[in-house]
Design an enzyme around this catalytic site. Structure first.
Site, short mmCIF file in Angstrom:
data_model
loop_
_atom_site.label_atom_id
_atom_site.label_comp_id
_atom_site.label_asym_id
_atom_site.label_seq_id
_atom_site.Cartn_x
_atom_site.Cartn_y
_atom_site.Cartn_z
N PHE A 95 -92.28 -79.20 -60.89
CA PHE A 95 -91.50 -80.40 -61.30
C PHE A 95 -90.78 -80.44 -59.93
O PHE A 95 -89.86 -79.55 -59.55
CB PHE A 95 -90.68 -80.42 -62.32
CG PHE A 95 -91.34 -80.53 -63.76
CD1 PHE A 95 -92.26 -81.59 -63.76
CD2 PHE A 95 -91.40 -79.61 -64.76
CE1 PHE A 95 -92.83 -81.94 -64.88
CE2 PHE A 95 -91.90 -79.96 -65.95
CZ PHE A 95 -92.73 -80.92 -66.23
N HIS A 194 -92.74 -74.92 -72.89
CA HIS A 194 -92.61 -73.91 -71.67
C HIS A 194 -92.52 -72.33 -72.22
O HIS A 194 -92.05 -72.16 -73.30
CB HIS A 194 -91.32 -74.28 -70.92
CG HIS A 194 -91.16 -73.55 -70.03
ND1 HIS A 194 -90.20 -72.23 -69.86
CD2 HIS A 194 -91.94 -73.75 -68.47
CE1 HIS A 194 -90.34 -72.11 -68.50
NE2 HIS A 194 -90.97 -72.72 -67.80
N TYR A 337 -57.85 -57.58 -73.21
CA TYR A 337 -57.62 -58.06 -71.98
C TYR A 337 -58.03 -59.62 -71.55
O TYR A 337 -57.50 -60.21 -70.50
CB TYR A 337 -58.14 -57.22 -71.13
CG TYR A 337 -59.59 -56.84 -71.31
CD1 TYR A 337 -59.88 -55.43 -71.88
CD2 TYR A 337 -60.71 -57.53 -70.75
CE1 TYR A 337 -60.95 -55.11 -72.24
CE2 TYR A 337 -61.89 -56.86 -70.96
CZ TYR A 337 -62.24 -55.85 -71.86
OH TYR A 337 -63.42 -55.51 -71.98
N1 PLP Z 1 -88.63 -76.20 -69.90
C1 PLP Z 1 -89.49 -76.99 -69.30
C2 PLP Z 1 -90.22 -78.18 -69.80
C3 PLP Z 1 -89.89 -76.66 -67.97
O1 PLP Z 1 -90.70 -77.53 -67.33
C4 PLP Z 1 -89.28 -75.68 -67.36
C5 PLP Z 1 -89.50 -75.30 -65.99
O2 PLP Z 1 -90.26 -75.85 -65.45
C6 PLP Z 1 -88.21 -74.89 -68.03
C7 PLP Z 1 -87.97 -75.33 -69.35
C8 PLP Z 1 -87.57 -73.68 -67.59
O3 PLP Z 1 -86.67 -74.06 -66.65
P1 PLP Z 1 -85.59 -73.05 -65.91
O4 PLP Z 1 -86.21 -72.64 -64.67
O5 PLP Z 1 -84.34 -73.95 -65.74
O6 PLP Z 1 -85.41 -71.98 -66.85
#
Ligand code: PLP
Length: 486
Positions: A95, A194, A337
């Protein structure tokens, strides 16, 4: 600038004096502007081999201070030449993202004040700016004011933290009793989601096998009927559903799960709904994209990454939630603390980390210096460029789309029907040739078992001419590799 090679210099032994800092900042500022203006002349991906950068760096730290000019020169010569330039306008892989200029300056200010916002008391404004910036993002993406949130480093951390809260709400009692002897739990997410969802289950002690990878339809969206069947089967087997994780903007194709339908199911079974909108979430700022997000307002938690498409520097990932109680129930722990009576919503209670960077500042500065109209316009431009690129890719008859174009992401391949191995070799080689040019940078994925090329537009620096260049390189590579094909 004073010469800092004399270790007896008292100012050097403690810290730079004001004049030295001013001169170093001026040099760094000049370097930054020059880098931004000329990054396009560098290869997106460096022509280096593993170990090259290490060999160029000194093996041991210097005992005596060196001048910043020397350090900056080495940075330029040995480090920057070994970077993959995410801010190169030809970066179209993964991305694609970029750092908008105001975020660079904000990052400097964060370092300048150097605060740790672990408690409200340890830096009141850092907590309150973070709350304001998160709330501005909530408003900008059209979510109700029942949501509040926190900024983490990454979406992986946000999803993991949401799973801990969901685990607690599912009645696992892990905070106090641990996992042993507790109920078996399950997490539901699509086969396109993901890997951070699976990783969250690993880290939360549920285990990878607790993750049900729910089937997707022809457009790579989670099938609600398959989700419901999986939940019902688990309940029948005595397994407790802990979380449904829907995705708006999946990692391979940017597909959008039918959040409303999934939400109805999650609600019917009393299961936590988390929405992973790490990439696409900011696009909800664009009015005509808002429909893709229908239903997310009823989620329990949502993660979106301003560092992916909005233009803050890495790292800035926002986790929004409707109820802070399950987060506190899973993670709040205040030793003597750290006790204070200032504010009961210290952000340390919502996550694992105690120390907190002042990340809110870069989001706040970004909103102020660009405005929501400017942010929307950039994403609108990216989506239009991706759609135009997709149309031109298929025009020549060499490439076919491997998925519907979604947001600013295009998946495609040079097809070789009935020859999967040949097709993969061809597309791998096409990507290798385009990337070797140093002008464009693409990545790949696998869809329906077939190797697929990905192109995603997300950098503020990318213009139409950079897509022209990438498309020309793609067509040239395909023609050179398959003479005689259309
Ligand atoms: N979710 C989606 C849909 C992603 O495409 C990505 C990474 O490209 C992530 C989560 C993970 O992102 P991060 O690197 O911020 O953990």
């Amino acid at each position: 600038m004073p010469n800092h090679t004399d270790p007896t210099d008292a100012a050097t032994a403690s810290d730079w004096d004001a004049a030295t800092l001013r001169a170093a900042l001026a040099k760094a500022a000049e370097w930054t502007v020059d880098y931004r203006s000329h990054v396009e002349e560098r290869p997106v991906f460096p022509a280096i081999a593993p170990g090259d950068v290490r060999r160029a760096l000194a093996e041991a730290p210097p005992r005596a201070p060196e001048s910043f000019e020397r350090v900056l020169a080495d940075f330029d010569e040995h480090v920057v030449s070994g970077l993959t330039h995410w801010n190169h306008p030809g970066f179209l892989a993964y991305f694609s993202s970029s750092t908008r200029a105001p975020s660079i300056v904000a990052e400097l200010l964060v370092a300048a004040v150097g605060v740790n916002a672990m408690l409200w008391r340890t830096s009141p404004a850092a907590t309150e700016v973070e709350r304001t910036a998160v709330d501005w993002l909530r408003q900008a993406v059209g979510l109700p004011d029942s949501f509040s949130g926190v900024i983490f480093d990454t979406a992986s951390t946000g999803t993991f933290t949401a799973l801990l809260a969901a685990r607690e709400r599912a009645g696992a009692g892990v905070r106090d009793e641990g996992l042993v002897g507790g109920p078996a739990l399950a997490v539901y997410t699509s086969e396109q989601s993901h890997s951070s969802v699976e990783k969250a289950a690993m880290a939360a002690g549920l285990g990878r096998r607790s993750v049900r990878r729910i089937e997707t339809d022809a457009a790579f969206r989670m099938r609600p009927d398959a989700l419901e069947a999986a939940i019902a089967a688990d309940l029948e087997a005595g397994i407790r559903p802990a979380m449904v994780c829907a995705t708006v903007g999946t990692t391979s194709t940017a597909s959008v799960d039918p959040v409303s339908a999934l939400q109805s199911i999650a609600e019917r079974y009393g299961v936590w709904l988390h929405v992973d909108a790490a990439y696409a979430g900011p696009a909800a700022i664009v009015p005509e994209q808002r429909a893709h997000f229908r239903g997310w307002e009823a989620a329990d938690s949502i993660v979106l990454n301003p560092h992916k498409w909005l233009g803050t520097s890495l790292d800035c990932s926002v986790l929004l939630y409707r109820d802070v109680a399950p987060f506190r129930a899973s993670l709040a722990l205040t030793p003597t603390y750290l006790e204070s009576e200032d504010d009961e919503t210290d952000l340390m209670d919502v996550g694992l980390a105690l120390g907190r960077r002042f990340r809110g500042l870069k989001l706040w500065v970004l909103f102020r210096c660009v405005g929501t109209d400017g942010l929307a316009e950039t994403m609108r431009r990216h989506i239009a460029m991706a759609e135009a690129a997709a149309a031109r890719l298929v025009e020549g008859g060499v490439f076919e789309l491997a998925a519907p174009v979604s947001f600013s992401t295009v998946c495609f391949r040079a097809a070789r029907e009935g020859d999967a191995a040949g097709e993969e070799r061809l597309n791998r080689e096409i990507i290798a040739r385009v990337n070797a040019s140093g002008r464009s940078f693409l990545s790949h994925t696998e869809l329906d078992g077939r190797y697929t090329v990905r192109l995603s537009v997300g950098s503020v620096h990318t213009e139409e001419r950079h897509l022209d260049e990438a498309l020309e390189a793609l067509h040239r590579a395909a023609a050179d590799l398959s003479p005689g094909e259309p």
